[in-house]
Design an enzyme around this catalytic site. Sequence first.
Site, mmCIF file in Angstrom:
data_model
loop_
_atom_site.group_PDB
_atom_site.id
_atom_site.type_symbol
_atom_site.label_atom_id
_atom_site.label_comp_id
_atom_site.label_asym_id
_atom_site.label_seq_id
_atom_site.Cartn_x
_atom_site.Cartn_y
_atom_site.Cartn_z
ATOM 1 N N GLU A 287 -5.465 -8.678 -0.652
ATOM 2 C CA GLU A 287 -5.375 -7.429 0.134
ATOM 3 C C GLU A 287 -5.489 -7.498 1.833
ATOM 4 O OE1 GLU A 287 -4.121 -4.296 -1.142
ATOM 5 O OE2 GLU A 287 -3.869 -5.760 -2.750
ATOM 6 N N TRP A 290 -2.053 -8.760 2.711
ATOM 7 C CA TRP A 290 -0.881 -7.865 2.632
ATOM 8 C C TRP A 290 -1.143 -7.152 4.126
ATOM 9 C CZ3 TRP A 290 3.026 -6.578 0.606
ATOM 10 C CH2 TRP A 290 3.571 -6.983 -0.776
ATOM 11 N N TRP A 318 19.390 11.362 1.821
ATOM 12 C CA TRP A 318 18.284 11.970 1.472
ATOM 13 C C TRP A 318 18.481 13.415 1.637
ATOM 14 C CZ3 TRP A 318 14.805 8.826 -0.446
ATOM 15 C CH2 TRP A 318 14.742 7.612 0.163
ATOM 16 N N ASN A 353 -5.539 3.931 -2.723
ATOM 17 C CA ASN A 353 -4.238 3.193 -2.513
ATOM 18 C C ASN A 353 -3.459 3.383 -3.609
ATOM 19 O OD1 ASN A 353 -2.872 1.445 -0.770
ATOM 20 N ND2 ASN A 353 -2.899 0.057 -2.774
ATOM 21 N N TRP A 371 11.846 9.045 3.165
ATOM 22 C CA TRP A 371 10.545 8.430 3.347
ATOM 23 C C TRP A 371 9.606 8.572 4.656
ATOM 24 C CZ3 TRP A 371 9.416 4.537 6.927
ATOM 25 C CH2 TRP A 371 10.656 4.037 7.554
ATOM 26 N N TRP A 394 5.229 2.614 2.896
ATOM 27 C CA TRP A 394 6.300 3.541 2.461
ATOM 28 C C TRP A 394 7.373 2.868 2.414
ATOM 29 C CZ3 TRP A 394 6.331 8.243 1.079
ATOM 30 C CH2 TRP A 394 5.314 9.213 1.226
#
Length: 479
Positions: A287, A290, A318, A353, A371, A394
């Site tokens: 993590e 990441w 969208w 998360n 988004w 996102w």
Amino acid sequence: MSINNSQNEIALVWHRRDLRIDDNPALHEAIAEVGDHGRVVGLFIFDPDILDDGVTEGSKVDFMLGCLRELQANYRRLGSDLLFMYGQPVSSICELAKSINATHVFFNQDVEPFAIKRDRDAKEALQTLGIKVQSFIDIGLIAPDAIATQAGEPYKVYTPFWRNWQSKPKSTPLDAPKQIKGLDHHENLPTIPLPSLRELKFINDITLPKFGEAAALELLTKFCDSNNILRYQTERDLPAHVGTSGLSPHLRFGTVGIRRVWAAAIASEQLIRSEEDQQGVTTWKQELAWREFYQHVLFYFPELATGAYRPQMQNFPWEEDEEKFEAWCEGRTGYPIVDAAMRQLNQTGWMHNRCRMIVASFLTKDLLINWQWGERYFMQKLLDGDLAANNGGWQWSASSGMDPKPLRIFNPASQARKYDPEGEYILQWLPELRGLTTAELLSGNIPPHQCDRRQYARPIVDHNTQQQKFKRLYQECKS
């Protein structure tokens, strides 16, 4: 009036996302550079372009002010001070540097496009004044440009990035200074007292977690010196459990050094007694990787800050349905796991998360809303709102980012059954649903009469219908 202290070297340490004295490269090197006879003073600049950007909310500013209050107290305890200015960063720091006859400026680097330009402009302006400027890697363990593929290219996929990143040596944390020699005088400086939230024209209506360096180190110790890190792999996805560290706002504002975090994770390996324990520590390290992967890609692809990475998603049709977006923001979608997560965000400034992925998938794949609307809302509300991580998450959820398997759609009901099997998390944030059976809570399809009776929203869309619609539009954009 300038301070005439030309006999000694004077260093400014410009704090931004490093609101601490422990494990701080800029502060450590400033003290080392000017020596026993030099002076070191801290600086924080309130930038109106950030404060008035329409995204920053009072809760985040309030948290930051608490961190700054503690940082100033630490400077004063050690013999110096943390000064404050309000204005454009480049002109402000040059003005202060001239007024105190500063010989050096030190700061820790950032990876956001705005920050990179700001720091480049500041460095050029300060050097024009004859001031030495040094900057340091602090936001991550590995500099974004210090890791590359075998072909010398930036990484676009996490897994090979992780393999390379984890194999590289990591720096050890720097101890907090025991003394900081400050300026002899503070009169007539172009600085301000630490402003209040009201003076900055913000309000905060949520209860903040503990802020500051001491709170961050306490959280880190509690997480790594217990079974929490060992159980991280199995507990981190259960939003009703305290299975994460709670450090994300502190990493955002730099009240804890990333080298200190890594060293604590390494030290926790002494507690390992099983494969499950080992997996817990490894997953925590992944993590952290990441976080740095998203810094890496934003550094090399700054266009991510303003649009989709995948070309086929740059013109995705969208639906700009403001009513549905408002329902999503307020937790009125009729999907309990989604609404619970949004209420947690609105009431605490934080969201688990796993739930971030669920609500992001719902906004983009069920409501077919851009988004970037969700990204902006998260940045408004999240205490840990960080451009690199927020944008990366996102775009991953929206199928517009660097995920090698981009077409992912989360079913809210199956996610709830898997990660909140007793409905504990849902009921914590949606108390009006108490009395429903667990099956009803997790079905994603609460009977209409039960919704009406409890004044809870009926589902605003049908998941299966919207899933098929998104897939069709996605394939059309690819062709």
